[in-house]
Design an enzyme around this catalytic site. Structure first.
Site, PDB file in Angstrom:
ATOM      1  N   GLU A  18       0.832  -1.205   0.000  1.00  0.00           N
ATOM      2  CA  GLU A  18       0.000   0.000   0.000  1.00  0.00           C
ATOM      3  C   GLU A  18       0.866   1.254   0.000  1.00  0.00           C
ATOM      4  O   GLU A  18       2.081   1.182   0.178  1.00  0.00           O
ATOM      5  CB  GLU A  18      -0.871   0.041   1.273  1.00  0.00           C
ATOM      6  CG  GLU A  18      -2.181  -0.715   1.165  1.00  0.00           C
ATOM      7  CD  GLU A  18      -3.232   0.078   0.420  1.00  0.00           C
ATOM      8  OE1 GLU A  18      -2.927   1.173  -0.080  1.00  0.00           O
ATOM      9  OE2 GLU A  18      -4.364  -0.418   0.314  1.00  0.00           O
ATOM     10  N   ARG A 101      -8.314   0.947  12.282  1.00  0.00           N
ATOM     11  CA  ARG A 101      -6.871   1.143  12.127  1.00  0.00           C
ATOM     12  C   ARG A 101      -6.638   2.174  11.037  1.00  0.00           C
ATOM     13  O   ARG A 101      -7.494   2.359  10.163  1.00  0.00           O
ATOM     14  CB  ARG A 101      -6.175  -0.162  11.742  1.00  0.00           C
ATOM     15  CG  ARG A 101      -6.547  -0.690  10.367  1.00  0.00           C
ATOM     16  CD  ARG A 101      -5.527  -1.693   9.848  1.00  0.00           C
ATOM     17  NE  ARG A 101      -5.963  -2.423   8.675  1.00  0.00           N
ATOM     18  CZ  ARG A 101      -5.866  -1.969   7.426  1.00  0.00           C
ATOM     19  NH1 ARG A 101      -5.397  -0.761   7.181  1.00  0.00           N
ATOM     20  NH2 ARG A 101      -6.271  -2.708   6.407  1.00  0.00           N
ATOM     21  N   ASN A 103      -5.410   3.662   7.650  1.00  0.00           N
ATOM     22  CA  ASN A 103      -5.250   3.117   6.310  1.00  0.00           C
ATOM     23  C   ASN A 103      -4.514   4.177   5.491  1.00  0.00           C
ATOM     24  O   ASN A 103      -3.486   4.676   5.954  1.00  0.00           O
ATOM     25  CB  ASN A 103      -6.632   2.718   5.764  1.00  0.00           C
ATOM     26  CG  ASN A 103      -6.573   1.706   4.649  1.00  0.00           C
ATOM     27  OD1 ASN A 103      -5.753   0.782   4.709  1.00  0.00           O
ATOM     28  ND2 ASN A 103      -7.402   1.841   3.644  1.00  0.00           N
ATOM     29  N   GLU A 122     -14.413  -3.767   8.028  1.00  0.00           N
ATOM     30  CA  GLU A 122     -14.683  -3.169   6.727  1.00  0.00           C
ATOM     31  C   GLU A 122     -16.176  -2.938   6.511  1.00  0.00           C
ATOM     32  O   GLU A 122     -16.629  -2.861   5.371  1.00  0.00           O
ATOM     33  CB  GLU A 122     -14.084  -4.014   5.586  1.00  0.00           C
ATOM     34  CG  GLU A 122     -12.628  -4.366   5.815  1.00  0.00           C
ATOM     35  CD  GLU A 122     -11.895  -4.836   4.570  1.00  0.00           C
ATOM     36  OE1 GLU A 122     -12.548  -5.082   3.553  1.00  0.00           O
ATOM     37  OE2 GLU A 122     -10.652  -4.949   4.639  1.00  0.00           O
ATOM     38  N   ASN A 149      -9.663   5.695   2.098  1.00  0.00           N
ATOM     39  CA  ASN A 149      -8.666   5.300   1.110  1.00  0.00           C
ATOM     40  C   ASN A 149      -8.136   6.495   0.337  1.00  0.00           C
ATOM     41  O   ASN A 149      -7.741   7.482   0.959  1.00  0.00           O
ATOM     42  CB  ASN A 149      -9.232   4.181   0.224  1.00  0.00           C
ATOM     43  CG  ASN A 149      -8.605   2.847   0.594  1.00  0.00           C
ATOM     44  OD1 ASN A 149      -7.395   2.771   0.821  1.00  0.00           O
ATOM     45  ND2 ASN A 149      -9.395   1.788   0.650  1.00  0.00           N
ATOM     46  N   ASP A 197      -9.694   2.079  -4.463  1.00  0.00           N
ATOM     47  CA  ASP A 197      -8.778   2.035  -3.315  1.00  0.00           C
ATOM     48  C   ASP A 197      -7.887   3.292  -3.350  1.00  0.00           C
ATOM     49  O   ASP A 197      -8.386   4.397  -3.226  1.00  0.00           O
ATOM     50  CB  ASP A 197      -8.010   0.703  -3.354  1.00  0.00           C
ATOM     51  CG  ASP A 197      -7.381   0.361  -2.022  1.00  0.00           C
ATOM     52  OD1 ASP A 197      -6.849   1.271  -1.378  1.00  0.00           O
ATOM     53  OD2 ASP A 197      -7.398  -0.806  -1.625  1.00  0.00           O
TER      54      ASP A 197
HETATM   55  C1  BGC Z   1      -7.406  -1.753   2.888  1.00  0.00           C
HETATM   56  C2  BGC Z   1      -7.902  -3.161   2.838  1.00  0.00           C
HETATM   57  C3  BGC Z   1      -9.267  -3.165   2.172  1.00  0.00           C
HETATM   58  C4  BGC Z   1      -9.190  -2.506   0.832  1.00  0.00           C
HETATM   59  C5  BGC Z   1     -10.511  -2.401   0.145  1.00  0.00           C
HETATM   60  C6  BGC Z   1      -7.368  -1.209   1.501  1.00  0.00           C
HETATM   61  O1  BGC Z   1      -6.901   0.101   1.504  1.00  0.00           O
HETATM   62  O2  BGC Z   1      -6.128  -1.683   3.479  1.00  0.00           O
HETATM   63  O3  BGC Z   1      -7.975  -3.679   4.136  1.00  0.00           O
HETATM   64  O4  BGC Z   1      -9.740  -4.489   2.032  1.00  0.00           O
HETATM   65  O5  BGC Z   1      -8.656  -1.207   0.968  1.00  0.00           O
HETATM   66  O6  BGC Z   1     -10.457  -1.581  -0.993  1.00  0.00           O
HETATM   67 CA    CA Z   2      -5.535   1.756   0.323  1.00  0.00          CA
END
Ligand code: BGC
Ligand code: CA
Length: 294
Positions: A18, A101, A103, A122, A149, A197
């Site tokens: 990521e 958490r 991201n 989620e 995201n 994402d």
């Molecule tokens: C998260 C994942 C998630 C995904 C979904 C990511 O940024 O870290 O945990 O499943 O996004 O798009």
């Molecule tokens: Ca991400």
């Protein structure tokens, strides 16, 4: 619409690769493996690769103006040295780490670190979007987020683009530069049936969006038109994108093994690896955090 395919450039088999960010001073790419709790460095010129422990799930890493790093780790912000050493938690702020958490996160055009949290399951809108200021205070920009995201700012800094993945949209906000607050939420891209994402903006103002469960990156105009598609062959889940390289025209793409079945992993021989593609447009160098540990 045009279509191209990215190629694997680093075999790293990340669980949840990521947050790519190009370090234009050192000509290297940083990214994280959230669930393996590591920060990675990749030097494309030499092929050198190294990584460092983060001591917790690390959602994002950003560069500081003074050469250090800031991590958005589990439920807190953490300062670190240029190699991830000397980690020091920012006092006075904790998210509810049992529910969420950290991201994705990025530095904004004013040198503030904007990072969001996501629900561990989620599913619940328990996350939020936070801003770490250069004086190490934290404000909250948005609540009711499920999976925080992709983030990007227009070149003028007045528009903030944002993805809460389950909405399957890219939304835009107006930014107040001094207070950092965001307002006037509106939808600019309807993604459709897959999960958006991470995201990067290019120098033409278009948005490159990683599509987690589609094995693709798509480029959209800010009015929502689909312009280009980038395949990420056998990459598994496609998590995020960043511009980098000497000419800032390499699109780096992180991928993840997390969430794939054994059968899917068997078909995705590069799941978790880092991909890249030369594209006919450049992207801006990342902004740097304007503060430090104290
Ligand atoms: C998260 C994942 C998630 C995904 C979904 C990511 O940024 O870290 O945990 O499943 O996004 O798009
Ligand atoms: Ca991400």
């Amino acid at each position: 619409m045009t279509r191209a395919a990215a190629e694997p450039v680093l075999e790293v088999r990340a669980t949840l690769g990521e947050g790519p960010v190009w370090d234009d001073r050192e000509q290297r790419l940083l990214f994280v493996d959230i669930m393996s709790e590591r920060v990675h460095w990749f030097h494309p010129d030499s092929g050198d690769h190294s990584s460092s422990a983060a001591d917790g799930p690390v959602g994002a890493v950003v560069l500081r103006e003074d050469g250090g790093l800031v991590l958005a780790r589990h439920d807190c912000f953490v300062h670190a040295g240029p190699r991830g050493e000397g980690r020091a938690v920012v006092e006075g702020f904790r998210a509810d780490g049992s529910a969420v958490r950290f991201n994705d996160g990025k530095v904004d055009p004013w040198g503030r670190f904007v990072a969001g949290t996501m629900s561990w399951e989620e599913a619940m809108p328990a996350g939020a979007l936070h801003m770490l200021w250069p004086d190490n205070t934290v404000t909250t920009l948005l609540e009711g987020v499920t999976i925080s995201n992709g983030l990007a700012w227009s070149a003028e800094g007045d528009v903030f683009y944002y993805i809460d993945s389950p909405t399957r949209r890219v939304d835009a906000f107006h930014v107040s530069p001094i207070s950092g607050t965001i307002s006037g939420r509106r939808t600019v891209v309807e993604i459709g049936d897959v999960f958006p994402d991470g995201m990067a903006i290019d120098d033409e103002g278009c948005l490159w969006v990683a599509l987690w469960d589609a094995g693709l990156v798509r480029r959209y105009a800010p009015d929502g038109r689909l312009l280009e598609v980038v395949d990420v062959p056998e990459g598994g889940h496609v998590s995020s994108v960043a511009f980098g390289g000497a000419g800032m025209s390499t699109l780096y793409i992180t991928t993840a093994r997390a969430g794939l079945t054994e059968a899917e992993l068997a078909r995705a021989s590069h799941a978790g690896d880092l991909f890249a593609l030369e594209v006919p447009v450049t992207g801006p160098a990342p902004f740097r955090f304007a503060g430090g540990p104290s």
